[in-house]
Design a protein around this motif. Structure first.
Motif, PDB file in Angstrom:
ATOM      1  N   ALA A  59      39.116  24.900  26.738  1.00  0.00           N
ATOM      2  CA  ALA A  59      40.519  25.676  26.467  1.00  0.00           C
ATOM      3  C   ALA A  59      40.925  26.516  27.753  1.00  0.00           C
ATOM      4  O   ALA A  59      42.127  26.666  27.676  1.00  0.00           O
ATOM      5  N   ILE A  60      39.958  26.879  28.468  1.00  0.00           N
ATOM      6  CA  ILE A  60      40.205  27.799  29.594  1.00  0.00           C
ATOM      7  C   ILE A  60      39.451  27.538  30.902  1.00  0.00           C
ATOM      8  O   ILE A  60      38.325  27.211  30.606  1.00  0.00           O
ATOM      9  N   SER A  61      39.850  27.392  31.867  1.00  0.00           N
ATOM     10  CA  SER A  61      39.311  27.220  33.191  1.00  0.00           C
ATOM     11  C   SER A  61      39.368  28.347  34.188  1.00  0.00           C
ATOM     12  O   SER A  61      40.381  28.837  34.399  1.00  0.00           O
ATOM     13  N   THR A  62      38.152  28.659  34.483  1.00  0.00           N
ATOM     14  CA  THR A  62      38.046  30.040  35.262  1.00  0.00           C
ATOM     15  C   THR A  62      38.050  29.889  36.616  1.00  0.00           C
ATOM     16  O   THR A  62      36.962  29.011  36.976  1.00  0.00           O
ATOM     17  N   VAL A  63      38.936  30.546  37.292  1.00  0.00           N
ATOM     18  CA  VAL A  63      38.718  30.407  38.941  1.00  0.00           C
ATOM     19  C   VAL A  63      37.863  31.479  39.549  1.00  0.00           C
ATOM     20  O   VAL A  63      37.916  32.801  38.988  1.00  0.00           O
ATOM     21  N   ALA A  64      36.864  31.081  40.012  1.00  0.00           N
ATOM     22  CA  ALA A  64      35.868  31.982  40.844  1.00  0.00           C
ATOM     23  C   ALA A  64      35.971  31.640  42.186  1.00  0.00           C
ATOM     24  O   ALA A  64      35.924  30.386  42.614  1.00  0.00           O
ATOM     25  N   TYR A  65      35.782  32.533  42.943  1.00  0.00           N
ATOM     26  CA  TYR A  65      35.668  34.155  42.784  1.00  0.00           C
ATOM     27  C   TYR A  65      36.911  34.795  43.508  1.00  0.00           C
ATOM     28  O   TYR A  65      37.130  34.412  44.618  1.00  0.00           O
ATOM     29  N   CYS A  66      37.395  35.410  42.758  1.00  0.00           N
ATOM     30  CA  CYS A  66      38.673  36.032  43.252  1.00  0.00           C
ATOM     31  C   CYS A  66      38.279  37.474  43.564  1.00  0.00           C
ATOM     32  O   CYS A  66      38.360  38.520  42.574  1.00  0.00           O
ATOM     33  N   ALA A  67      38.187  37.872  44.734  1.00  0.00           N
ATOM     34  CA  ALA A  67      37.603  39.209  45.088  1.00  0.00           C
ATOM     35  C   ALA A  67      38.953  40.155  45.355  1.00  0.00           C
ATOM     36  O   ALA A  67      40.045  39.782  45.562  1.00  0.00           O
ATOM     37  N   ILE A  68      38.662  41.435  44.938  1.00  0.00           N
ATOM     38  CA  ILE A  68      39.822  42.409  44.938  1.00  0.00           C
ATOM     39  C   ILE A  68      40.169  42.928  46.365  1.00  0.00           C
ATOM     40  O   ILE A  68      41.025  43.682  46.377  1.00  0.00           O
ATOM     41  N   SER A  69      39.333  42.604  47.385  1.00  0.00           N
ATOM     42  CA  SER A  69      39.428  43.109  48.693  1.00  0.00           C
ATOM     43  C   SER A  69      38.697  42.316  49.673  1.00  0.00           C
ATOM     44  O   SER A  69      37.744  41.655  49.231  1.00  0.00           O
ATOM     45  N   PRO A  70      39.085  42.289  50.877  1.00  0.00           N
ATOM     46  CA  PRO A  70      38.395  41.605  51.849  1.00  0.00           C
ATOM     47  C   PRO A  70      36.896  41.708  51.887  1.00  0.00           C
ATOM     48  O   PRO A  70      36.151  40.642  52.099  1.00  0.00           O
ATOM     49  N   GLU A  71      36.527  43.049  51.884  1.00  0.00           N
ATOM     50  CA  GLU A  71      35.141  43.170  52.052  1.00  0.00           C
ATOM     51  C   GLU A  71      34.230  43.002  50.719  1.00  0.00           C
ATOM     52  O   GLU A  71      32.916  42.861  50.592  1.00  0.00           O
ATOM     53  N   GLY A  72      35.097  42.475  49.504  1.00  0.00           N
ATOM     54  CA  GLY A  72      34.519  42.251  48.549  1.00  0.00           C
ATOM     55  C   GLY A  72      34.104  40.771  48.274  1.00  0.00           C
ATOM     56  O   GLY A  72      33.498  40.477  47.116  1.00  0.00           O
ATOM     57  N   ARG A  73      34.094  40.031  49.244  1.00  0.00           N
ATOM     58  CA  ARG A  73      33.754  38.563  49.077  1.00  0.00           C
ATOM     59  C   ARG A  73      32.421  38.150  49.682  1.00  0.00           C
ATOM     60  O   ARG A  73      31.917  39.157  50.465  1.00  0.00           O
ATOM     61  N   ASP A  98      49.661  22.650  32.896  1.00  0.00           N
ATOM     62  CA  ASP A  98      50.396  21.092  32.545  1.00  0.00           C
ATOM     63  C   ASP A  98      49.177  20.084  31.843  1.00  0.00           C
ATOM     64  O   ASP A  98      49.765  19.373  31.033  1.00  0.00           O
ATOM     65  N   GLU A  99      48.109  20.532  31.764  1.00  0.00           N
ATOM     66  CA  GLU A  99      47.007  19.814  30.966  1.00  0.00           C
ATOM     67  C   GLU A  99      46.603  20.293  29.778  1.00  0.00           C
ATOM     68  O   GLU A  99      45.710  19.731  29.127  1.00  0.00           O
ATOM     69  N   GLY A 100      47.512  21.413  29.434  1.00  0.00           N
ATOM     70  CA  GLY A 100      47.415  22.124  28.115  1.00  0.00           C
ATOM     71  C   GLY A 100      46.266  22.950  28.030  1.00  0.00           C
ATOM     72  O   GLY A 100      45.833  23.626  26.926  1.00  0.00           O
ATOM     73  N   ALA A 101      45.733  23.633  29.062  1.00  0.00           N
ATOM     74  CA  ALA A 101      44.665  24.639  29.170  1.00  0.00           C
ATOM     75  C   ALA A 101      45.340  25.966  29.466  1.00  0.00           C
ATOM     76  O   ALA A 101      46.142  25.897  29.969  1.00  0.00           O
ATOM     77  N   LEU A 102      44.439  27.062  29.447  1.00  0.00           N
ATOM     78  CA  LEU A 102      44.946  28.273  29.928  1.00  0.00           C
ATOM     79  C   LEU A 102      43.846  28.496  31.316  1.00  0.00           C
ATOM     80  O   LEU A 102      42.860  27.965  31.377  1.00  0.00           O
ATOM     81  N   ALA A 103      44.296  29.479  31.892  1.00  0.00           N
ATOM     82  CA  ALA A 103      43.895  29.986  33.268  1.00  0.00           C
ATOM     83  C   ALA A 103      43.094  31.360  33.371  1.00  0.00           C
ATOM     84  O   ALA A 103      43.937  32.196  32.703  1.00  0.00           O
ATOM     85  N   ALA A 104      41.869  31.523  33.709  1.00  0.00           N
ATOM     86  CA  ALA A 104      41.522  32.811  33.815  1.00  0.00           C
ATOM     87  C   ALA A 104      40.968  33.053  35.175  1.00  0.00           C
ATOM     88  O   ALA A 104      40.422  32.088  36.028  1.00  0.00           O
ATOM     89  N   ALA A 105      41.078  34.216  35.826  1.00  0.00           N
ATOM     90  CA  ALA A 105      40.714  34.635  37.087  1.00  0.00           C
ATOM     91  C   ALA A 105      39.387  35.606  37.106  1.00  0.00           C
ATOM     92  O   ALA A 105      39.632  36.725  36.107  1.00  0.00           O
ATOM     93  N   GLN A 106      38.536  35.322  37.516  1.00  0.00           N
ATOM     94  CA  GLN A 106      37.260  36.047  37.742  1.00  0.00           C
ATOM     95  C   GLN A 106      37.574  37.155  38.767  1.00  0.00           C
ATOM     96  O   GLN A 106      37.609  36.775  40.124  1.00  0.00           O
ATOM     97  N   LEU A 107      37.754  38.412  38.360  1.00  0.00           N
ATOM     98  CA  LEU A 107      38.007  39.218  39.658  1.00  0.00           C
ATOM     99  C   LEU A 107      36.547  40.136  39.707  1.00  0.00           C
ATOM    100  O   LEU A 107      35.765  40.371  38.773  1.00  0.00           O
ATOM    101  N   GLY A 108      36.374  40.517  40.830  1.00  0.00           N
ATOM    102  CA  GLY A 108      35.026  41.154  41.216  1.00  0.00           C
ATOM    103  C   GLY A 108      35.057  41.622  42.692  1.00  0.00           C
ATOM    104  O   GLY A 108      35.863  41.409  43.462  1.00  0.00           O
TER     105      GLY A 108
END
Length: 413
Positions: A59-73, A98-108
């Protein structure tokens, strides 16, 4: 919510609601770092990776890892959310939709797990604690720096929504930055952000407040929350406090604080520490030799010598985090997402029967992205994942199942 006696079983493949979102089922593809962003921007490979999982039935595909800042990677090859990343992220979320799912972003923010050498920026922490990837100590975040940190989380959340994401997962696990503040082993501060559990939870609560204010009520927000760092005992601390990591009793208290704050739509309990005990999250084999080969220089030598101590093997069983997560499930009325060893219809049904609202799948989908669709068609479908964990070292190059790609023989073929 915990189940009510006499209620009919919940179908994991029936539509459900997560906060403001309507999901086509109760299956979430959890965040598993993809290793497909060499320029810290979206690539076609990353888009295809998530498109394939969306097409596979989650139902949801979660994108990892989306850092909030350059030093957070964890290193410079990870996405960090800035305007330059938005066009690619829009293509990515569009492919998922387009495939009928929703998208989540993992922030950290990776905190002490960040590679300061690769990032060219000092890693951050609650104090000066070891940051092994960069062979350095973290910079202790000052009280005057916390407002800017909250702003970076809020700005990143807004950019994620502008990029088409339907949900935000805030990473409060694995001894990344917010998790390190929660840990009595890592957080020795004597100000308003250290000492008592309420103080150690303050930064995470403030960040969640900032994220919710940034995205409003039309986006689902959940927290990935450690239940146990894998250090000491998972239950109440016994022995000197400095040698005890975050545990499930404290996690239950934090979950209640999160619930009272009113900023979350769900909690995803997790476990283990990328600093201290990473394999506790995964269970199964510990591929120490493969991990060592993924590094060069001192890190490779260190893993060869210290691998048996740092990369411990834990016996795998289906729904292996359930015993800990059950305690957190009982502690809060927030919806809870069960993670850890959900690979078949039986484990899905077990989770939902015990009152969990959603299930998260990870490594099994690396082997078979279409596993959810096949389980929906035939509940007797068995996962081909053998829990060898050889996929884990591939996060440093291009995340994949080496058995699926033919790099390793299939032990059950």
């Amino acid at each position: 919510m915990p189940p009510v006696s006499g209620t009919p079983p919940v179908d994991p493949f029936a539509p459900a609601r997560l906060g403001p979102l309507r999901l086509r089922n109760r299956l979430i593809k959890c965040a598993t770092f993809e290793g497909m962003t060499p320029e810290a921007l979206v690539t076609d490979d990353l888009i295809e990776f998530h498109r394939e999982h969306a097409a596979g039935g989650v139902a949801i595909s979660t994108v990892a890892y989306c850092a909030i800042s350059p030093e957070g990677r964890t290193d410079r090859h990870q996405i960090w959310l800035r305007e330059a990343a938005v066009p690619g992220l829009r293509r990515l979320t569009g492919a998922i939709h387009d495939e009928g799912a929703l998208a989540a972003a993992q922030l950290g923010h990776a905190g002490a797990v960040a590679n300061s050498t690769s990032n060219g920026a000092k890693a951050l922490g609650p104090g000066a604690i070891p940051a092994p990837m960069g062979m350095s100590l973290t910079h202790k975040i000052g009280l005057d720096e916390i407002p800017a940190l909250r702003t970076r989380f809020a700005d990143a959340a807004r950019l994620a929504v502008d990029s088409g994401f339907d949900a935000i997962e805030v990473h409060c696990g694995h001894n990344y930055l917010l998790s390190s503040f929660l840990s009595p082993l890592l957080n020795h501060r004597r100000d308003a952000y250290g000492g008592s559990l309420v103080n150690r939870a303050r930064l995470a609560r403030e960040v969640l407040e900032s994220v919710r204010e940034a995205v409003g009520s039309g986006v689902a927000v959940w927290a990935k929350l450690n239940m146990y760092d894998g250090v000491g005992r998972p239950g109440p601390g016994r022995g000197p406090k400095p040698w005890r990591g975050f545990n499930v009793d404290e996690a239950c208290e934090v979950a209640r604080l999160f619930e009272a704050d009113g900023h979350l739509d769900a909690i995803e309990p997790t476990a283990g520490s990328s600093l201290l005990n990473p394999m506790y999250l995964f269970h199964g084999a510990a591929p120490r030799a493969s991990f060592a080969r993924a590094f060069h220089g001192p890190m490779r030598a260190g893993l060869k010598i210290g691998g048996p101590f740092f990369l411990k093997a834990y016996p795998y069983r289906d729904a292996y985090l359930l015993p800990l997560a059950r305690e957190l499930r009982a502690a809060t009325a927030l919806p809870v997402i069960l993670l850890g060893g959900v690979t078949d219809r039986a484990s899905m049904d077990l989770a939902l029967a015990e009152g969990f609202d959603f299930v998260a799948m990870g490594r099994a989908l690396l082997r078979e992205p279409d596993l959810p669709r096949r389980i929906a068609a035939d509940p007797a479908t068995a996962s081909k994942c053998v829990h060898c964990n050889e996929c884990m070292p591939t996060i440093y190059s291009h995340t994949r199942c080496p058995i699926r790609t033919g790099e390793l023989p299939d032990p059950v073929a």
